[in-house]
Motif scaffolding. Structure first.
Motif, PDB file in Angstrom:
ATOM      1  N   UNK A  92       7.930  -0.446   1.942  1.00  0.00           N
ATOM      2  CA  UNK A  92       7.004  -0.667   3.044  1.00  0.00           C
ATOM      3  C   UNK A  92       5.919  -1.693   2.704  1.00  0.00           C
ATOM      4  N   UNK A  93       5.673  -1.935   1.422  1.00  0.00           N
ATOM      5  CA  UNK A  93       4.798  -3.053   1.052  1.00  0.00           C
ATOM      6  C   UNK A  93       5.454  -4.370   1.435  1.00  0.00           C
ATOM      7  N   UNK A  94       6.745  -4.479   1.129  1.00  0.00           N
ATOM      8  CA  UNK A  94       7.490  -5.692   1.486  1.00  0.00           C
ATOM      9  C   UNK A  94       7.575  -5.836   3.000  1.00  0.00           C
ATOM     10  N   UNK A  95       7.849  -4.730   3.700  1.00  0.00           N
ATOM     11  CA  UNK A  95       7.934  -4.787   5.158  1.00  0.00           C
ATOM     12  C   UNK A  95       6.589  -5.167   5.790  1.00  0.00           C
ATOM     13  N   UNK A  96       5.497  -4.779   5.140  1.00  0.00           N
ATOM     14  CA  UNK A  96       4.174  -5.205   5.622  1.00  0.00           C
ATOM     15  C   UNK A  96       4.029  -6.715   5.508  1.00  0.00           C
ATOM     16  N   UNK A  97       4.493  -7.248   4.378  1.00  0.00           N
ATOM     17  CA  UNK A  97       4.364  -8.676   4.135  1.00  0.00           C
ATOM     18  C   UNK A  97       5.232  -9.544   5.022  1.00  0.00           C
ATOM     19  N   UNK A  98       6.328  -8.992   5.527  1.00  0.00           N
ATOM     20  CA  UNK A  98       7.250  -9.781   6.368  1.00  0.00           C
ATOM     21  C   UNK A  98       7.144  -9.360   7.826  1.00  0.00           C
ATOM     22  N   UNK A  99       6.001  -8.829   8.226  1.00  0.00           N
ATOM     23  CA  UNK A  99       5.807  -8.399   9.608  1.00  0.00           C
ATOM     24  C   UNK A  99       6.137  -9.529  10.576  1.00  0.00           C
ATOM     25  N   UNK A 106       3.248  -6.945  17.233  1.00  0.00           N
ATOM     26  CA  UNK A 106       3.178  -7.093  15.775  1.00  0.00           C
ATOM     27  C   UNK A 106       2.183  -6.112  15.177  1.00  0.00           C
ATOM     28  N   UNK A 107       1.058  -5.937  15.863  1.00  0.00           N
ATOM     29  CA  UNK A 107       0.028  -5.031  15.370  1.00  0.00           C
ATOM     30  C   UNK A 107       0.546  -3.603  15.314  1.00  0.00           C
ATOM     31  N   UNK A 108       1.280  -3.189  16.340  1.00  0.00           N
ATOM     32  CA  UNK A 108       1.816  -1.827  16.360  1.00  0.00           C
ATOM     33  C   UNK A 108       2.884  -1.644  15.268  1.00  0.00           C
ATOM     34  N   UNK A 109       3.673  -2.675  15.054  1.00  0.00           N
ATOM     35  CA  UNK A 109       4.657  -2.637  13.969  1.00  0.00           C
ATOM     36  C   UNK A 109       3.949  -2.427  12.630  1.00  0.00           C
ATOM     37  N   UNK A 110       2.898  -3.208  12.383  1.00  0.00           N
ATOM     38  CA  UNK A 110       2.201  -3.118  11.104  1.00  0.00           C
ATOM     39  C   UNK A 110       1.492  -1.782  10.943  1.00  0.00           C
ATOM     40  N   UNK A 111       0.967  -1.237  12.032  1.00  0.00           N
ATOM     41  CA  UNK A 111       0.322   0.075  11.972  1.00  0.00           C
ATOM     42  C   UNK A 111       1.329   1.139  11.536  1.00  0.00           C
ATOM     43  N   UNK A 112       2.503   1.136  12.143  1.00  0.00           N
ATOM     44  CA  UNK A 112       3.533   2.127  11.813  1.00  0.00           C
ATOM     45  C   UNK A 112       3.998   1.970  10.363  1.00  0.00           C
ATOM     46  N   UNK A 113       4.234   0.721   9.956  1.00  0.00           N
ATOM     47  CA  UNK A 113       4.685   0.468   8.583  1.00  0.00           C
ATOM     48  C   UNK A 113       3.644   0.932   7.583  1.00  0.00           C
ATOM     49  N   UNK A 114       2.376   0.662   7.873  1.00  0.00           N
ATOM     50  CA  UNK A 114       1.313   1.058   6.928  1.00  0.00           C
ATOM     51  C   UNK A 114       1.092   2.573   6.928  1.00  0.00           C
ATOM     52  N   UNK A 115       1.365   3.239   8.035  1.00  0.00           N
ATOM     53  CA  UNK A 115       1.310   4.702   8.022  1.00  0.00           C
ATOM     54  C   UNK A 115       2.381   5.271   7.103  1.00  0.00           C
ATOM     55  N   UNK A 116       3.593   4.715   7.206  1.00  0.00           N
ATOM     56  CA  UNK A 116       4.682   5.169   6.339  1.00  0.00           C
ATOM     57  C   UNK A 116       4.394   4.822   4.888  1.00  0.00           C
ATOM     58  N   UNK A 117       3.790   3.676   4.671  1.00  0.00           N
ATOM     59  CA  UNK A 117       3.348   3.311   3.322  1.00  0.00           C
ATOM     60  C   UNK A 117       2.332   4.322   2.815  1.00  0.00           C
ATOM     61  N   UNK A 118       1.475   4.785   3.713  1.00  0.00           N
ATOM     62  CA  UNK A 118       0.461   5.768   3.339  1.00  0.00           C
ATOM     63  C   UNK A 118       1.051   7.081   2.851  1.00  0.00           C
TER      64      UNK A 118
END
Length: 252
Positions: A92-99, A106-118
């Motif tokens: 999910x770090x990589x997925x954050x970087x390739x948003x 895009x913002x909603x995508x990054x929010x979801x990815x960072x929640x899963x990263x959390x």
């Protein structure tokens, strides 16, 4: 490592114990430098709510990751859950970087990815110190708590250094690398823990006393110390089992 007779040095254990804190600290601090570039790249200067969610999504996910980590590690083992957390953190770090740049989506995508990263951040921050304290001699366990806190702020400092080094890149690349490079310490943690055995406490609680004794021979010098520790673990496990039977929602 778990199959051999070579002892695992306490320095090796503490070193990889520290990386759990570094992961946590890095993800707390990295948005400080990444956010200005992200806001400009995605035109979020006037979208305070979205920016707030992007920033805090990791901490929101960490609440659940930390809460679930203990129960899952009791079922699957401390080591396996730390390894799983490191993998989730890397992915999910990589997925954050390739948003993808899809406008507001895009913002909603990054929010979801960072929640899963959390989830991984919270799990790692809870599991790594616990695992290391179970592996360490009793005389060193108290110091691990302070060491973990030190590594959290060290991870924050590392994120600031990375942000500074990348600040002159084009904005669309700067924030992506800042977020994506969090995968590097996660990979280091994974490779380090991969060489470590399972916690003797977990092994003993699951009826594998022979393997628990074997693990303790890697990290304890005195056979009498091993016997004493095994008895102590058994006694603590019994007390916890009895306490769990009495625990209710009212107690909480």
């Amino acid at each position: 490592m778990a199959q051999g007779k070579k002892k695992i040095s306490s320095a090796f254990i503490y070193f990889f114990g520290s990386f759990g804190g570094i992961l946590f600290g890095y993800d707390i601090g990295v948005m400080t430098g990444a956010l200005p570039f992200l806001q400009t790249d995605w035109h979020l200067e006037n979208a305070a709510t979205l920016v707030g969610w992007i920033t805090s999504a990791v901490m929101f996910g960490a609440i659940f990751g930390g809460a679930l980590a203990g129960q899952l590690s009791d079922k699957f083992g401390r080591r396996k859950m730390i390894l799983m957390s490191a993998i989730v953190f890397m992915v999910f770090s990589v997925l954050s970087g390739v948003s993808p740049d899809m406008g507001e989506a895009s913002a909603y995508y990054l929010i979801i990815v960072r929640m899963l990263l959390g989830l991984a951040v919270g799990a790692a921050s809870a599991l790594v110190p616990a695992y290391m304290s179970e592996m360490a001699p009793a005389s060193a366990r108290g110091r691990l708590s302070g060491l973990n806190q030190t590594m959290i702020v060290s991870g924050m400092l590392l994120s600031y250094v990375v942000d500074y080094l990348l600040k002159d890149l084009p904005g669309e690349w700067a924030w992506r690398l800042m977020l994506g490079l969090a995968a590097v310490p996660a990979l280091i943690l994974f490779l380090g823990v991969l060489r470590l055995p399972e916690s003797p406490r977990f092994l003993l609680r699951n009826g594998n006393e022979a393997q628990a004794r074997k693990v303790l021979t890697y990290i304890r010098k005195n056979p009498n110390e091993i016997n004493k520790e095994l008895e102590s673990i058994k006694e603590t496990a019994k007390e916890e089992s009895e306490a769990n039977k009495k625990a209710t929602w009212g107690t909480l």
